[in-house]
Design a protein around this motif. Sequence first.
Motif, PDB file in Angstrom:
ATOM      1  N   ASP A  77       0.710  -1.005  -0.173  1.00  0.00           N
ATOM      2  CA  ASP A  77       0.010   0.039   0.044  1.00  0.00           C
ATOM      3  C   ASP A  77       0.594   1.203  -0.599  1.00  0.00           C
ATOM      4  O   ASP A  77       0.410   2.295   0.604  1.00  0.00           O
ATOM      5  CB  ASP A  77      -1.048   0.091   1.361  1.00  0.00           C
ATOM      6  N   LYS A  78       1.761   1.194  -0.141  1.00  0.00           N
ATOM      7  CA  LYS A  78       3.107   2.331  -0.226  1.00  0.00           C
ATOM      8  C   LYS A  78       4.253   2.482  -1.458  1.00  0.00           C
ATOM      9  O   LYS A  78       5.415   1.943  -1.436  1.00  0.00           O
ATOM     10  CB  LYS A  78       3.765   2.595   1.105  1.00  0.00           C
ATOM     11  N   THR A  79       3.588   1.579  -2.853  1.00  0.00           N
ATOM     12  CA  THR A  79       4.118   1.494  -3.712  1.00  0.00           C
ATOM     13  C   THR A  79       4.768   3.077  -4.676  1.00  0.00           C
ATOM     14  O   THR A  79       4.581   4.014  -4.841  1.00  0.00           O
ATOM     15  CB  THR A  79       3.417   0.998  -5.385  1.00  0.00           C
ATOM     16  N   LEU A 303       2.798  14.638   2.406  1.00  0.00           N
ATOM     17  CA  LEU A 303       2.768  15.038   0.997  1.00  0.00           C
ATOM     18  C   LEU A 303       2.567  13.770  -0.183  1.00  0.00           C
ATOM     19  O   LEU A 303       2.930  13.777  -0.869  1.00  0.00           O
ATOM     20  CB  LEU A 303       3.553  16.623   0.493  1.00  0.00           C
ATOM     21  N   LEU A 304       3.225  12.635   1.148  1.00  0.00           N
ATOM     22  CA  LEU A 304       3.595  11.297   0.117  1.00  0.00           C
ATOM     23  C   LEU A 304       1.911  10.626  -0.444  1.00  0.00           C
ATOM     24  O   LEU A 304       1.026  10.637   0.183  1.00  0.00           O
ATOM     25  CB  LEU A 304       4.303  10.409   0.618  1.00  0.00           C
ATOM     26  N   PRO A 305       2.178  10.032  -1.751  1.00  0.00           N
ATOM     27  CA  PRO A 305       0.935   9.424  -2.003  1.00  0.00           C
ATOM     28  C   PRO A 305      -0.069   9.233  -0.942  1.00  0.00           C
ATOM     29  O   PRO A 305      -1.269   9.077  -1.129  1.00  0.00           O
ATOM     30  CB  PRO A 305       0.726   9.088  -2.883  1.00  0.00           C
ATOM     31  N   TRP A 306       0.387   8.276  -0.647  1.00  0.00           N
ATOM     32  CA  TRP A 306       0.012   7.371  -0.099  1.00  0.00           C
ATOM     33  C   TRP A 306      -0.308   7.685   1.594  1.00  0.00           C
ATOM     34  O   TRP A 306      -1.520   7.082   2.083  1.00  0.00           O
ATOM     35  CB  TRP A 306       0.871   5.882   0.942  1.00  0.00           C
ATOM     36  N   ASN A 307      -0.274   8.731   1.632  1.00  0.00           N
ATOM     37  CA  ASN A 307      -0.564  10.135   3.334  1.00  0.00           C
ATOM     38  C   ASN A 307      -1.822  10.324   3.369  1.00  0.00           C
ATOM     39  O   ASN A 307      -2.283  11.289   3.364  1.00  0.00           O
ATOM     40  CB  ASN A 307       0.007  10.718   3.890  1.00  0.00           C
TER      41      ASN A 307
END
Length: 325
Positions: A77-79, A303-307
Amino acid sequence: IEYILERIGLRVPRVTQARWLIQSAEQLKPLAEAMNQVLLGSDLILMDETTVQVLKEKGRDPSTKSYMWVRRGGPKDKTVVLYTYEPSRSGDIPVQLLKGWKGYLMTDGYSGYHQVGRNEGVELLACWAHARRYFVDVIKLQPKNKRGRADDMVAMIAELYAVEKEVRRAEDTERYEARLSKSKPILDRIKLWLDQEVEGTPPKGALGVAIAYALKYWPRLIRYIERGDLPIDNNPCEGSIRPFVRGRRAWLFSDTPAGTNASALIYSMVETAKANGHEPHSWLNHVMRELPKAREMKSYDHLLPWNLNAADLIRDAYLREAPSS
């Protein structure tokens, strides 16, 4: 874009737009580094490379091939998908990109990755899709509607993929058990077939080459059954390279190393956003607005997409752009 703007009376030269992109990419570097830390924190990475031509690189002929290296991995879930430009295809490049990292590395058979495999704690996996292609090439050489020995191998490889399809949505434990009970017997049959067919097959013929490739990388081809989360092939990474290859058909080459590095960084952002279910424009719009605040806090994790919630980003973008009543 230059021509479209010019037709409506705006003069924005291509070189200006290129400079804007290079400057924007520079602002995104801390976010790329945060992604890199997440990538190197996982114990599974897929890696591949493709060519890129850079016209104005000091000490190099404009026709010389350079390379875009792509790494894909990260925890579940953090690609993370990261592109890195390098003038060389040397084995020193993956060694440097994976410095200090330990885990399973999935690649094709390119010898440049062998050096990484010598590092303690790095286990190399080989791609079944690549092994299969050699046998498919043999089938293409056969008379139409005639079945040959290569068809037997392709059919057995199809059985391996059938198992993977069956447990695609399963938990890692269930997939691991299925691989031991179903895939391992198929692998044993494939190995027996290879050992039998290598005898008496001309080594320089297409089938001989296909068999030799499979035998050479056999220890790496079978390692995916060691765990339930290991991939059977490198297709996810090849899928990440494909957008770059499609783009290259249109723009053909990069002008300078600065532009190529900017392309690598922007491709990294866009493909990582897509891999985590985001619409890239809405995510990048949010990121560019929030970057100044992140710099003050010296933290980019939020700011990372999975967050971030993809639906919230699209809604916020719509509300910003919608005309006021």
